[in-house]
Design a protein around this motif. Sequence first.
Motif, short mmCIF file in Angstrom:
data_model
loop_
_atom_site.label_atom_id
_atom_site.label_comp_id
_atom_site.label_asym_id
_atom_site.label_seq_id
_atom_site.Cartn_x
_atom_site.Cartn_y
_atom_site.Cartn_z
N GLY A 143 4.85 -6.01 9.65
CA GLY A 143 4.22 -5.95 8.34
C GLY A 143 3.00 -6.85 8.19
N VAL A 144 2.66 -7.63 9.23
CA VAL A 144 1.47 -8.50 9.15
C VAL A 144 0.32 -7.82 9.88
CG1 VAL A 144 0.50 -10.75 9.75
CG2 VAL A 144 2.89 -10.56 9.02
N SER A 145 -0.74 -7.56 9.15
CA SER A 145 -1.88 -6.88 9.75
C SER A 145 -2.51 -7.75 10.83
CB SER A 145 -2.90 -6.60 8.63
OG SER A 145 -4.19 -6.66 9.13
N MET A 146 -3.03 -7.13 11.87
CA MET A 146 -3.65 -7.88 12.97
C MET A 146 -4.90 -8.63 12.49
SD MET A 146 -1.90 -7.84 15.69
CE MET A 146 -0.51 -7.96 14.61
N ALA A 176 6.39 0.16 -4.85
CA ALA A 176 5.08 0.57 -4.31
C ALA A 176 4.10 -0.59 -4.34
CB ALA A 176 4.54 1.76 -5.11
N ALA A 177 4.16 -1.38 -5.42
CA ALA A 177 3.23 -2.51 -5.52
C ALA A 177 3.51 -3.53 -4.43
CB ALA A 177 3.36 -3.15 -6.90
N THR A 178 4.81 -3.80 -4.15
CA THR A 178 5.11 -4.79 -3.11
C THR A 178 4.76 -4.25 -1.72
OG1 THR A 178 7.38 -4.03 -2.85
CG2 THR A 178 7.00 -5.79 -4.45
N LEU A 179 4.82 -2.94 -1.57
CA LEU A 179 4.46 -2.35 -0.27
C LEU A 179 2.96 -2.10 -0.16
CD1 LEU A 179 7.34 0.30 0.10
CD2 LEU A 179 7.15 -1.89 1.28
N LYS A 180 2.26 -2.37 -1.26
CA LYS A 180 0.81 -2.16 -1.32
C LYS A 180 0.44 -0.71 -1.03
CE LYS A 180 0.07 -6.93 0.03
NZ LYS A 180 -0.07 -7.83 1.16
N MET A 229 0.95 1.28 13.17
CA MET A 229 -0.46 1.45 12.83
C MET A 229 -0.57 2.15 11.48
SD MET A 229 -3.50 3.37 14.87
CE MET A 229 -3.66 2.12 16.12
N ASP A 230 -1.33 1.56 10.61
CA ASP A 230 -1.54 2.17 9.31
C ASP A 230 -2.33 3.47 9.52
OD1 ASP A 230 -2.67 2.96 6.85
OD2 ASP A 230 -2.33 0.95 6.04
N PRO A 231 -1.73 4.61 9.16
CA PRO A 231 -2.41 5.87 9.46
C PRO A 231 -3.74 6.03 8.70
CG PRO A 231 -0.45 6.24 8.11
CD PRO A 231 -0.45 4.80 8.47
N ARG A 232 -3.90 5.26 7.64
CA ARG A 232 -5.13 5.39 6.85
C ARG A 232 -6.26 4.53 7.44
NH1 ARG A 232 -5.93 3.05 2.20
NH2 ARG A 232 -3.86 2.13 2.30
N SER A 249 6.23 4.50 10.33
CA SER A 249 5.14 4.26 11.28
C SER A 249 4.19 5.44 11.33
CB SER A 249 5.76 4.00 12.66
OG SER A 249 4.76 3.81 13.61
N GLN A 250 4.74 6.64 11.28
CA GLN A 250 3.91 7.84 11.43
C GLN A 250 3.29 8.31 10.12
OE1 GLN A 250 6.60 10.56 13.30
NE2 GLN A 250 6.68 9.35 15.17
#
Lengths: 424, 529
Positions: B413-416, A417-421, B402-405, A349-350
């Motif tokens: 895992g599903v984006s809002m 990595a590809a599956t995690l995008k 939250m995606d830090p980027r 998450s971080q």
Amino acid sequence: MQVTGMLYGAKMLRFVGFPTSEVLGPDASEDEIKALIDRHGEVFVKPVFKGGVGKKGKAGLLGRAKDLKTALKEKERLYFVEHRHGHQIAKANGVTFEGAVPADHEVYFSITDSTHFRAPTMTLTHHGGMDIEELDKDQVAQIPFDSLTGLKAFVVANALSALDAPKPIISPLVQHLPKLWELYHDFGMTTLELNPIRMHEDKRGRLSPVACDFKCGFDRDDPRWQRLNLPSHLFAVDYSDFEQEINQLRTYQGQSDVYVINSSGTILAPTFGGGANSLVTQMLGDEAIISSDFGGNPPYEKMKEVARICFKHWLHQTNVLFIIGGKSNNTDIFETLRAIADALREHFSQHGATPLYVVIGRGGPNLIRGMGAARDTFDALGLPYRIFGFDSDMSEVINYAKAVDAWMKETGRAQIAATLKIPG
Amino acid sequence: MYKRGVGEFKYYVGTSSLAQVATREDRVCVLNILGGESSEVTPVGHAYSGGNVVFGTSPGRRGQVLETPIGDIPVFNNVLEGLQAGHRFNCGVIYLPPAGARDGVAELIRVNPDLKKIYIVTEKLAVHDSREIRAMGQQNGIDIFGANSLGVADSWHQVRIGGALGGDNPAEALRKGSIAIFSNSGNFTTTIATYLRMAGWGTTTLISSGKDVYIHFAAPEFAFALANDARTKAAVLYVEPGGYYELDAEFTKPVVACVVGRWKNKLTRAVGHAGAMAGGADDAATKERWFMEKFAVDALFTPDRPVCSAQGAVVTNIAHIPLALAAVMRENATRPDFAPEGNLALKPWFGSSQGLRLPPPLDLPVVEAVAPYGEQIAALNKQIGATFPRQSLKDASGASQMDPRTQVTSLYGVSMLEAAQYPLEANVSLALLREQGGENDKKLIDVAIGAYVNLHGDPALAAAQAARDTGNAPNSVLAAAACIIGGVSRADPRRPCAAAARRAARPRRRIGPTARSGAGWAPGRHRSR
């Protein structure tokens, strides 16, 4: 936790009234060095290493000087000298100047806890000044004694008689050596060695022992060493930032021992129990990043903190998160696996996701709940995994983790990595 | 200064046979019985052993009890009080913190003349205290097991004392047989018993020796007691580097010695067991040699090169112990105790490749776990949704991230941004079940939500429908419903002024079904569910 050399050794010995050679530290002025040479005729210049470093004399790391110019030259040579002894490489940071003690007799003395006698044991010989291992057994006295009464004068006297030691050295040694028990026992030492003790003759011809080199080891589980007010940096010698952070969590409730095996390894293996630690580290070899023992039923908060620190330092380079132990007796598997899984989720998450394959092998109380919590987390994070019970050969589980690591190095990391995008 | 015991030892040993290490007659006092570890472990051991703990101590907690499946164990402030209350014991168990363990040993010895054995579970004991404990035990004729031990167990007597051997279900690991185990690792004591059992070997006495610098009951005493135990045909030793204990052990029965820790030569300090510091003449390689000389073999036992003799074999991997034991016992014309209960092949109980194509050797299929774990997994799988722990801190569960980027939040895992395109039912399903579900699921969720909020006959629903019928935008439809429900109460800003809405709706409700006229209706209740 070891201390070698007279810089701090002399302070500790003075604490119990044991005579020492005169010592100046790295910050001694030229005037002070010259005065020391004038008083003793000669000084020894020795590099200062942190921790326990042996065989310095044989490695040519001992300077002798009878004038200031030579002393300063030796200081320059030895101040930052590197010393390799076995697997250890040590770098000096400073030198000491120690006044020479002319003597006809050199004595070796040590106290340690002998697993052969299962008691504190004194080793003593009047053939000192050389490696104790090089002496014949009949030249050395090894005498266990009662820890409740301590090292008594008669123990020393009997040993010297048995060795047929020269008469003039017996009385002064009988007087002074028992003092060292206080230093050893009351300040949390596990070994204390003085080699050589040189028998200095005063103007009236009487001999007295003078410690000319010092070595001791402290028990990291015994806080008594703190009574000596030694600077704490003495013991921080070989700890990485990671080890420092983990060691702060070290309490009696749940172990948290770690050692960085290979800082460019690819398998992060928090292991549980000393036995698993030995087996796993042996089999993983250099693929392992750390060797660790987090057993002893660590509570959730501590386990999570340990995992958080491990992930912070190593997860970015890790191919396989390998959580392994035998069939635990009292370590709550739900608590430990849940804590690790939660720490992993928070790390993702971080810091974002990282390509990872998880392998678990474990048994013990609350096993299925723990495995379920881990499974849910890995599924949520999209990480591939295999979780083995205690009925799978632990060494085969280790081999499986190694095979996964090899696959990760080839194509696996990029695939995940590809599956995690994310970038591979 | 030591009391004279059994054998020719130069120190006190009181146990002449392994059968005496843990018996049904032993009576136990546990120090710090209400501590975190003891309060979990002692009830299990007490029940397994038929009730062997007579009382425990915990300063300031006299009168309390430790509940166990077979009855309460009384607690006293100290050992003397327990004795004065009429309890008698011959075994003391130390669960005290390291700073108190030595004093606990002194207390047990001083006040109880019947004391014979002490088991020290405490880990990270200072060497200073261990050497004094050793001296106290020697002077007073007490056998001490540990420290840093997980105690002892006996599969014949069905007793365990001073620790957690066998975990929360000792009978699962401890089946009566002919092999004794002596292990520097508590965990491996149980693990080896489990491995042996799968290969058809049961156990007699199991000793977790601990691996501190001082091992009070060590390999030489074990070898002596092994020789005198008629039940035991052979032993397994698990040994780590450090200490000369094994060198002095004289075995008269077959032994498989597992020596682990060659890699520790690389270390500059102990990791794990305090006494397992290698280097010097007591490292793992040297210990392997000691045992090879005892067993008259010239190599380690491996499955590829099974070197052994009738005296024993040396392995460096605990998984090779059953094979080595079988080979050694064949040399002694001895068959296993019972038919093998399983095998040690790789058996994943859980697994997922997450859609990746793994090489076949890695793509191990999940197999059903042995009883009772298979049933537990089945029960776990019946649970709907994940079992994430509830966390008081926002986002601490990690369900939403939250995606830090991109700073875009995602749920499981599903984006809002993606979720905004799904219907309400799909997002409810995502939140509850971690997947969006199919058409059937959506219809079921529709019904479930409708039943839960139960808006039939509610004026808000009528207003919303009226607004929708007249072609208003969605915001206006919602606003119409909100007007009926009312604004936000000043007294409780979280709660709308439902009372006003209800007053307005009351006449209409009479014409609807009787759903809201029941006794369960209370102002605001349906909103707060």
